[in-house]
Write a protein that holds these residues in place. Sequence first.
Motif, PDB file in Angstrom:
ATOM      1  N   ILE A 128       0.844  -1.200   0.000  1.00  0.00           N
ATOM      2  CA  ILE A 128       0.000   0.000   0.000  1.00  0.00           C
ATOM      3  C   ILE A 128       0.875   1.245   0.000  1.00  0.00           C
ATOM      4  CG2 ILE A 128      -1.853  -1.140   1.303  1.00  0.00           C
ATOM      5  CD1 ILE A 128      -0.892   0.563   3.725  1.00  0.00           C
ATOM      6  N   ASN A 129       0.231   2.386  -0.234  1.00  0.00           N
ATOM      7  CA  ASN A 129       0.876   3.688  -0.060  1.00  0.00           C
ATOM      8  C   ASN A 129       0.666   4.101   1.392  1.00  0.00           C
ATOM      9  OD1 ASN A 129       1.395   6.525   0.098  1.00  0.00           O
ATOM     10  ND2 ASN A 129       1.223   6.644  -2.139  1.00  0.00           N
ATOM     11  N   LEU A 130       1.709   3.992   2.202  1.00  0.00           N
ATOM     12  CA  LEU A 130       1.581   4.241   3.639  1.00  0.00           C
ATOM     13  C   LEU A 130       1.291   5.700   3.947  1.00  0.00           C
ATOM     14  CD1 LEU A 130       1.681   3.150   6.477  1.00  0.00           C
ATOM     15  CD2 LEU A 130       4.172   3.360   6.438  1.00  0.00           C
ATOM     16  N   VAL A 131       1.846   6.604   3.162  1.00  0.00           N
ATOM     17  CA  VAL A 131       1.593   8.035   3.391  1.00  0.00           C
ATOM     18  C   VAL A 131       0.107   8.337   3.198  1.00  0.00           C
ATOM     19  CG1 VAL A 131       2.107  10.386   2.639  1.00  0.00           C
ATOM     20  CG2 VAL A 131       3.931   8.658   2.709  1.00  0.00           C
ATOM     21  N   ALA A 161       8.777   8.756  -1.260  1.00  0.00           N
ATOM     22  CA  ALA A 161       8.796   7.851  -2.412  1.00  0.00           C
ATOM     23  C   ALA A 161       8.916   6.402  -1.957  1.00  0.00           C
ATOM     24  CB  ALA A 161       9.949   8.211  -3.342  1.00  0.00           C
ATOM     25  N   THR A 162       9.751   6.147  -0.972  1.00  0.00           N
ATOM     26  CA  THR A 162       9.923   4.784  -0.469  1.00  0.00           C
ATOM     27  C   THR A 162       8.652   4.274   0.180  1.00  0.00           C
ATOM     28  OG1 THR A 162      12.285   5.147  -0.085  1.00  0.00           O
ATOM     29  CG2 THR A 162      11.244   3.326   1.115  1.00  0.00           C
ATOM     30  N   LEU A 163       7.978   5.128   0.959  1.00  0.00           N
ATOM     31  CA  LEU A 163       6.799   4.714   1.707  1.00  0.00           C
ATOM     32  C   LEU A 163       5.543   4.662   0.846  1.00  0.00           C
ATOM     33  CD1 LEU A 163       7.464   6.708   4.991  1.00  0.00           C
ATOM     34  CD2 LEU A 163       7.903   4.289   4.542  1.00  0.00           C
ATOM     35  N   ALA A 164       5.667   5.022  -0.430  1.00  0.00           N
ATOM     36  CA  ALA A 164       4.513   4.963  -1.334  1.00  0.00           C
ATOM     37  C   ALA A 164       4.171   3.537  -1.732  1.00  0.00           C
ATOM     38  CB  ALA A 164       4.780   5.795  -2.579  1.00  0.00           C
ATOM     39  N   ALA A 165       5.044   2.579  -1.440  1.00  0.00           N
ATOM     40  CA  ALA A 165       4.761   1.179  -1.781  1.00  0.00           C
ATOM     41  C   ALA A 165       5.476   0.280  -0.770  1.00  0.00           C
ATOM     42  CB  ALA A 165       5.213   0.856  -3.199  1.00  0.00           C
ATOM     43  N   VAL A 166       4.790   0.017   0.351  1.00  0.00           N
ATOM     44  CA  VAL A 166       5.356  -0.847   1.391  1.00  0.00           C
ATOM     45  C   VAL A 166       4.337  -1.913   1.758  1.00  0.00           C
ATOM     46  CG1 VAL A 166       6.892   0.909   2.329  1.00  0.00           C
ATOM     47  CG2 VAL A 166       4.566   0.704   3.217  1.00  0.00           C
ATOM     48  N   ALA A 167       4.818  -3.037   2.235  1.00  0.00           N
ATOM     49  CA  ALA A 167       3.942  -4.155   2.588  1.00  0.00           C
ATOM     50  C   ALA A 167       3.667  -4.155   4.084  1.00  0.00           C
ATOM     51  CB  ALA A 167       4.578  -5.483   2.177  1.00  0.00           C
ATOM     52  N   VAL A 168       2.425  -3.880   4.442  1.00  0.00           N
ATOM     53  CA  VAL A 168       1.956  -3.915   5.825  1.00  0.00           C
ATOM     54  C   VAL A 168       0.549  -4.497   5.813  1.00  0.00           C
ATOM     55  CG1 VAL A 168       3.334  -1.939   6.608  1.00  0.00           C
ATOM     56  CG2 VAL A 168       1.042  -1.562   5.666  1.00  0.00           C
ATOM     57  N   ASP A 279       7.187  -6.042  -0.682  1.00  0.00           N
ATOM     58  CA  ASP A 279       6.351  -7.115  -1.176  1.00  0.00           C
ATOM     59  C   ASP A 279       5.605  -7.695   0.013  1.00  0.00           C
ATOM     60  OD1 ASP A 279       7.909  -9.211   0.116  1.00  0.00           O
ATOM     61  OD2 ASP A 279       9.414  -8.819  -1.411  1.00  0.00           O
ATOM     62  N   SER A 280       4.724  -8.648  -0.243  1.00  0.00           N
ATOM     63  CA  SER A 280       3.823  -9.132   0.807  1.00  0.00           C
ATOM     64  C   SER A 280       4.399 -10.293   1.619  1.00  0.00           C
ATOM     65  CB  SER A 280       2.485  -9.578   0.190  1.00  0.00           C
ATOM     66  OG  SER A 280       2.711 -10.609  -0.752  1.00  0.00           O
TER      67      SER A 280
END
Length: 288
Positions: A128-131, A161-168, A279-280
């Motif tokens: 997801i995009n965490l921001v 930019a990094t936190l725009a696609a993180v697996a949580v 990734d997940s």
Amino acid sequence: LSACLAHDYEVVSLTPSINDSASLAAHPTADLCLVDGDSLGQIMPMLTAMRTESAPLWLPVLLVIPKRQIPHKSHQCWQSIDEVIVTPIEKAELLTRIGILLRVRRLSQQLLAAIGRVGRLKFEPVVINLVELCQTLLEEIRFNAQAQGVIEFAVTAGSEATLAAVAVDPNLLRQIITNLVTNALKYSPEGMPISFSLSHKESQIRLSIQDQGIGIPESDLSSLFEPFYRASNVGNQAGTGLGLAITQQCVELHGGDITLESNIDIGTLVRVSLPLKNDSVIVSKTDI
């Protein structure tokens, strides 16, 4: 108020005539309990007993009370109340607050049930995009009328930019953020800002929530993450003592850590660190 809510929820009004949990069993599909401020004193012994039974009452209890009556209620009266509805109140605000309360309560029940099981605890990370998730959650919290403070949200330069696609796990993260931010607001003076910062460093996502509120006595710090434990200086603030215990479980399911620092009349700082993955596939502490 019951009539206003009846279209969306099944509501039980607790009165002195409903005097035990067996009486509430006649309403197995109920969503909420309402307690009138005038009846609170008579109902409190019954409500306290229901909360401490071997199979405690999980139905959320809302106290409906005019603002002028709040100073006249004792500290003990607030211990078994989940939400205070100060009348008069707009319908949109009322429904939003109840929706958030029920969503958090449902997840709390699921997590407490999971805590009690032996073996691996399951969670479901997705990218997801965490921001954006944080911004959405903060808007929901701001809409809550009890959140009278200001939330200052910041993303550390270079992290967006990094936190725009993180697996949580977004459901567990929702619980973490909602609990910590609403706690910070609840125990801060009205209008006092709290800060919520989001960043990453190497392989860690870092969330920090800092307030300038009442602080937590040193003698309470070691027990704060125990279920049903509440700090000794919470006064007339409603709550169940489950929020931090569940927050810790959500963090640990990610394989993360949570720390808390606090000083009386200065404030509290909570730091959460989660593994940074894109990734997940995440290994939680319970999988090790």
